[in-house]
Motif scaffolding. Sequence first.
Motif, PDB file in Angstrom:
ATOM      1  N   ASP A   1       0.774  -1.156   0.279  1.00  0.00           N
ATOM      2  CA  ASP A   1       0.004   0.084  -0.027  1.00  0.00           C
ATOM      3  C   ASP A   1       0.963   1.535   0.022  1.00  0.00           C
ATOM      4  O   ASP A   1       0.250   2.363  -0.424  1.00  0.00           O
ATOM      5  CB  ASP A   1      -0.865   0.070   1.240  1.00  0.00           C
ATOM      6  CG  ASP A   1      -1.804  -1.009   1.002  1.00  0.00           C
ATOM      7  OD1 ASP A   1      -2.430  -1.522   0.011  1.00  0.00           O
ATOM      8  OD2 ASP A   1      -2.817  -1.254   2.110  1.00  0.00           O
ATOM      9  N   TRP A   2       2.067   1.188   0.502  1.00  0.00           N
ATOM     10  CA  TRP A   2       3.052   2.273   0.448  1.00  0.00           C
ATOM     11  C   TRP A   2       4.029   2.185  -0.709  1.00  0.00           C
ATOM     12  O   TRP A   2       3.811   2.643  -1.608  1.00  0.00           O
ATOM     13  CB  TRP A   2       3.475   2.314   1.937  1.00  0.00           C
ATOM     14  CG  TRP A   2       2.526   2.703   2.981  1.00  0.00           C
ATOM     15  CD1 TRP A   2       2.498   1.678   4.053  1.00  0.00           C
ATOM     16  CD2 TRP A   2       1.424   3.573   2.959  1.00  0.00           C
ATOM     17  NE1 TRP A   2       1.302   2.390   4.873  1.00  0.00           N
ATOM     18  CE2 TRP A   2       0.853   3.501   4.218  1.00  0.00           C
ATOM     19  CE3 TRP A   2       1.058   4.844   2.226  1.00  0.00           C
ATOM     20  CZ2 TRP A   2      -0.524   4.263   4.485  1.00  0.00           C
ATOM     21  CZ3 TRP A   2       0.117   5.861   2.950  1.00  0.00           C
ATOM     22  CH2 TRP A   2      -0.674   5.350   3.899  1.00  0.00           C
ATOM     23  N   TYR A   3       5.226   1.717  -0.444  1.00  0.00           N
ATOM     24  CA  TYR A   3       6.158   1.814  -1.398  1.00  0.00           C
ATOM     25  C   TYR A   3       6.725   0.449  -2.061  1.00  0.00           C
ATOM     26  O   TYR A   3       7.583   0.373  -2.499  1.00  0.00           O
ATOM     27  CB  TYR A   3       7.543   2.595  -0.892  1.00  0.00           C
ATOM     28  CG  TYR A   3       7.394   4.186  -0.934  1.00  0.00           C
ATOM     29  CD1 TYR A   3       7.698   4.869  -2.029  1.00  0.00           C
ATOM     30  CD2 TYR A   3       6.734   4.729   0.531  1.00  0.00           C
ATOM     31  CE1 TYR A   3       7.557   6.191  -1.736  1.00  0.00           C
ATOM     32  CE2 TYR A   3       6.490   6.165   0.300  1.00  0.00           C
ATOM     33  CZ  TYR A   3       6.898   6.851  -0.601  1.00  0.00           C
ATOM     34  OH  TYR A   3       6.867   8.082  -0.659  1.00  0.00           O
ATOM     35  N   GLY A   4       5.870  -0.541  -1.415  1.00  0.00           N
ATOM     36  CA  GLY A   4       5.996  -1.830  -1.923  1.00  0.00           C
ATOM     37  C   GLY A   4       5.994  -2.161  -3.406  1.00  0.00           C
ATOM     38  O   GLY A   4       6.426  -3.043  -3.914  1.00  0.00           O
ATOM     39  N   SER A   5       5.180  -1.259  -4.068  1.00  0.00           N
ATOM     40  CA  SER A   5       5.101  -1.324  -5.523  1.00  0.00           C
ATOM     41  C   SER A   5       5.913  -0.560  -6.466  1.00  0.00           C
ATOM     42  O   SER A   5       5.706  -0.291  -7.599  1.00  0.00           O
ATOM     43  CB  SER A   5       3.459  -0.757  -5.711  1.00  0.00           C
ATOM     44  OG  SER A   5       3.304   0.589  -5.459  1.00  0.00           O
ATOM     45  N   TYR A   6       6.757   0.100  -5.812  1.00  0.00           N
ATOM     46  CA  TYR A   6       7.882   1.040  -6.533  1.00  0.00           C
ATOM     47  C   TYR A   6       8.855   0.196  -6.834  1.00  0.00           C
ATOM     48  O   TYR A   6       9.064  -0.967  -6.768  1.00  0.00           O
ATOM     49  CB  TYR A   6       8.430   2.042  -5.548  1.00  0.00           C
ATOM     50  CG  TYR A   6       7.753   3.338  -5.671  1.00  0.00           C
ATOM     51  CD1 TYR A   6       6.492   3.466  -5.765  1.00  0.00           C
ATOM     52  CD2 TYR A   6       8.307   4.676  -5.550  1.00  0.00           C
ATOM     53  CE1 TYR A   6       5.597   4.847  -5.510  1.00  0.00           C
ATOM     54  CE2 TYR A   6       7.845   5.788  -5.705  1.00  0.00           C
ATOM     55  CZ  TYR A   6       6.736   5.901  -5.716  1.00  0.00           C
ATOM     56  OH  TYR A   6       5.935   7.147  -5.919  1.00  0.00           O
ATOM     57  N   ALA A   7       9.782   0.625  -8.051  1.00  0.00           N
ATOM     58  CA  ALA A   7      10.882  -0.008  -8.298  1.00  0.00           C
ATOM     59  C   ALA A   7      11.867  -0.632  -7.442  1.00  0.00           C
ATOM     60  O   ALA A   7      11.843  -0.043  -6.535  1.00  0.00           O
ATOM     61  CB  ALA A   7      11.432   0.821  -9.517  1.00  0.00           C
ATOM     62  N   PRO A   8      12.537  -1.801  -7.368  1.00  0.00           N
ATOM     63  CA  PRO A   8      13.357  -2.183  -6.580  1.00  0.00           C
ATOM     64  C   PRO A   8      14.372  -1.482  -6.225  1.00  0.00           C
ATOM     65  O   PRO A   8      14.786  -1.159  -4.962  1.00  0.00           O
ATOM     66  CB  PRO A   8      13.816  -3.484  -7.180  1.00  0.00           C
ATOM     67  CG  PRO A   8      13.112  -3.883  -8.290  1.00  0.00           C
ATOM     68  CD  PRO A   8      12.130  -2.513  -8.676  1.00  0.00           C
TER      69      PRO A   8
ATOM     70  N   ILE B   1      16.242   2.304  -1.274  1.00  0.00           N
ATOM     71  CA  ILE B   1      16.744   3.433  -0.653  1.00  0.00           C
ATOM     72  C   ILE B   1      15.934   3.484   0.923  1.00  0.00           C
ATOM     73  O   ILE B   1      16.589   3.838   1.723  1.00  0.00           O
ATOM     74  CB  ILE B   1      16.215   4.635  -1.410  1.00  0.00           C
ATOM     75  CG1 ILE B   1      16.806   4.734  -2.881  1.00  0.00           C
ATOM     76  CG2 ILE B   1      16.177   5.868  -0.580  1.00  0.00           C
ATOM     77  CD1 ILE B   1      16.376   6.024  -3.430  1.00  0.00           C
ATOM     78  N   ILE B   2      14.982   2.846   0.988  1.00  0.00           N
ATOM     79  CA  ILE B   2      14.242   2.734   2.064  1.00  0.00           C
ATOM     80  C   ILE B   2      14.978   1.444   2.926  1.00  0.00           C
ATOM     81  O   ILE B   2      15.262   1.726   4.115  1.00  0.00           O
ATOM     82  CB  ILE B   2      12.803   2.752   2.174  1.00  0.00           C
ATOM     83  CG1 ILE B   2      12.286   3.807   1.408  1.00  0.00           C
ATOM     84  CG2 ILE B   2      12.192   2.196   3.603  1.00  0.00           C
ATOM     85  CD1 ILE B   2      10.622   3.482   1.045  1.00  0.00           C
ATOM     86  N   LYS B   3      15.124   0.336   2.288  1.00  0.00           N
ATOM     87  CA  LYS B   3      15.489  -0.814   3.025  1.00  0.00           C
ATOM     88  C   LYS B   3      17.063  -0.644   3.500  1.00  0.00           C
ATOM     89  O   LYS B   3      17.076  -1.021   4.529  1.00  0.00           O
ATOM     90  CB  LYS B   3      15.619  -1.841   1.811  1.00  0.00           C
ATOM     91  CG  LYS B   3      15.928  -3.210   2.348  1.00  0.00           C
ATOM     92  CD  LYS B   3      15.926  -4.326   1.270  1.00  0.00           C
ATOM     93  CE  LYS B   3      16.598  -5.311   1.647  1.00  0.00           C
ATOM     94  NZ  LYS B   3      16.535  -6.632   0.485  1.00  0.00           N
ATOM     95  N   TYR B   4      17.747   0.352   2.832  1.00  0.00           N
ATOM     96  CA  TYR B   4      19.072   0.467   3.319  1.00  0.00           C
ATOM     97  C   TYR B   4      19.744   1.565   4.028  1.00  0.00           C
ATOM     98  O   TYR B   4      20.532   2.025   4.331  1.00  0.00           O
ATOM     99  CB  TYR B   4      20.321   0.250   2.288  1.00  0.00           C
ATOM    100  CG  TYR B   4      20.054  -1.191   1.465  1.00  0.00           C
ATOM    101  CD1 TYR B   4      20.506  -2.268   2.218  1.00  0.00           C
ATOM    102  CD2 TYR B   4      19.648  -1.223   0.209  1.00  0.00           C
ATOM    103  CE1 TYR B   4      20.480  -3.604   1.935  1.00  0.00           C
ATOM    104  CE2 TYR B   4      19.450  -2.558  -0.279  1.00  0.00           C
ATOM    105  CZ  TYR B   4      19.914  -3.657   0.343  1.00  0.00           C
ATOM    106  OH  TYR B   4      19.921  -5.092  -0.136  1.00  0.00           O
ATOM    107  N   SER B   5      18.396   2.305   4.330  1.00  0.00           N
ATOM    108  CA  SER B   5      18.637   3.540   5.048  1.00  0.00           C
ATOM    109  C   SER B   5      19.145   3.275   6.408  1.00  0.00           C
ATOM    110  O   SER B   5      18.846   2.449   7.103  1.00  0.00           O
ATOM    111  CB  SER B   5      17.453   4.636   5.053  1.00  0.00           C
ATOM    112  OG  SER B   5      16.421   3.949   5.489  1.00  0.00           O
TER     113      SER B   5
END
Length: 217
Positions: A84-91, A96-100
Amino acid sequence: MYSGKLYITTKILPSNPFYAKMESLCRMGAMIVMGKGKHMFNSRQGDGHYRVDIGIKAPADFAFPKAAGLSDHDAAKKFLLQEDWYGSYAPELQDIIKYSDGPFRPWIMYYMPTERLNWASVPGVTLIGDAAHVTTPFVGDGANCAMRDSVILAGKIKEFGLTQEAVDEYEKEMFPYAIDVISRSLQSGEMFFEDSPATFVDVMQSGKALIGTTDLV
């Protein structure tokens, strides 16, 4: 008033193994990502780290802190990377979120309704800059506003001295400009959070951009 939009801010430090990838995406400036009703603004800061602003539309009582826990970085990332948030964005954008590095902080977007910019002048005090026209940051005019207000107020003091008349004359110019800045920022915010960047591109190509139109003269 609450604008209906907020950011979760975090950062990527030079010591982060993901930093080289971030540098290739954003280079020395800023990177704007928009679409599907969300908006991400990534910008390189003076000390070299990247500030990451993760924008979403949500109600005023949005339960992000309760649902994810701002101090729990893994929970915050998991929450933001839901479909629903950024899970549909490009990997690469999800990364950027995952490794922040965190920390994750809420930045709630408030603004002063333009119809309320009509207060009576108070002897001995006035407002300039962000204090005079509280608004969302979607036209990037904050520093320009403060400089413009300062120049005008200084001119009125030079003309009328340290008097209430100087303040009154300054505020006559400040109010209409504040209404303009707030109105443009709210319109621009709607563009940033649309389903696609099409409107934003059209406006930027129109020669009548909502962004960066501050007149300092």
